[in-house]
Design an enzyme around this catalytic site. Structure first.
Site: not given
Length: 318
Positions: A31-32, A224, A226, A257, A266
């Site tokens: 997804r991300d 989470h 990065h 993002c 990420n």
């Protein structure tokens, strides 16, 4: 490219008794990781990616997002993709839902885990949601309430917890306020996002302590990170030392993002697993299979994986 596999006996396991014995990896690559890709990845490839991630031992794989196709065209196939994952028994498949309409779409397909995504800063709330922080929370309130009525697990993502490209450093109290609001409305867990990758370990520890002081339990917190400034693993270790046992990561280091141009990839799941296994922390993940999966996806995307561990395991060229 050679067959994935680390040299025999590596990473060497040296346990740290002060760390959790097991960590749950919340895999966000499907997804991300994919949402910013310029060329649309075919639905069947996404489905195979998720199946391969599950086969590698990941038990939580974020599948897609039920946002309006206009905002994230890459995920416009959510209704087609989710039914292709029905055979993954025992694997949690959370999906993002931005509003009540998104929740309706997810529930209609049988989703039993959803996530909402808030911001700790006004600038990012405006850029990402076109709302103030409080307006976004008000929008999520009925979503969370209805999800809970359906006995659906709800995760609350919180972006810009450590720094904002427009506002600079983010005070811990500002983050705590929004975290507390998300828990009070019914979220089961939180994910603290270092959206532009500027956090350092001391800042991570300070925020976790501030959250505990506001009666936000550590066992309801995930992190989470990065890796924009190369700090993701160091920040993860700081969170583990505090007792956090849920860590978000993206297979192959995919992702960024779309609303924060300084946000690069990420934390790579393979890099995380290498560190955790070296510390004697159980993840349930087969690193060889995971590395092969990320190399396979990198081939479909037409470029080498950003993950250092994937490159080391598969001898990919820079």
């Amino acid at each position: 490219m050679t067959t994935p596999g680390a040299p025999a006996g590596l990473p060497m396991t040296v346990p740290d008794p002060g760390l959790p014995p097991r960590v749950r990896i919340h895999e966000v690559g499907a997804r991300d990781g994919l949402q910013n890709e310029q060329s649309v990845v075919p639905t069947e490839i996404k489905a195979e990616f998720i199946h391969r991630l599950a086969d590698a031992g990941l038990t939580t794989v974020e599948a897609t997002s039920f946002v309006h196709p206009k905002w994230v065209p890459q995920l416009a196939d959510a209704e087609r993709l989710f039914p292709l994952l029905g055979d993954l028994g025992g694997v949690h498949l959370p999906v993002l839902v931005p509003n009540e309409r998104g929740l309706e779409r997810a529930l209609a397909l049988g989703a039993d885990r959803v996530a909402v995504f808030a911001s700790a800063t006004e600038s990012f709330a405006k850029a990402n949601l076109n709302r103030t922080v409080d307006e976004a929370l008000a929008m999520f309130d009925p979503v969370v309430t209805r999800a809970r009525e359906h006995r659906t697990h709800v995760r609350g993502y919180l972006s810009m917890c450590f720094g904002d490209p427009w506002e600079g450093p983010v005070p811990a109290g500002q983050v705590v306020r929004v975290c507390r609001a998300l828990l009070d409305m019914g979220c089961d867990e939180l994910s603290l996002g270092d959206t532009i990758g500027v956090a350092t370990p001391g800042q991570v520890r300070a925020l976790l302590i501030a959250l505990n002081e506001a009666e936000v339990p550590t066992d309801r917190i995930g992190v989470h990170f990065h890796d924009t400034y190369g700090q993701a693993l160091a920040n993860t270790l700081a969170a583990l030392q505090h007792g956090v046992t849920t860590v978000d990561a993206s297979a192959g280091g995919l992702g960024g993002c779309p609303y924060a141009k300084s946000a690069t990839g990420n934390l790579a799941t393979e890099d995380l697993v290498w560190m955790l296994h070296g510390l004697g922390i159980d993840t349930g993940v087969d690193l060889g299979r995971l590395g092969a999966t990320s190399a396979w996806m990198a081939g479909h995307l037409g470029r080498p994986s950003p993950s250092r561990t994937v490159r080391a395991l598969t001898h990919q060229e820079q």
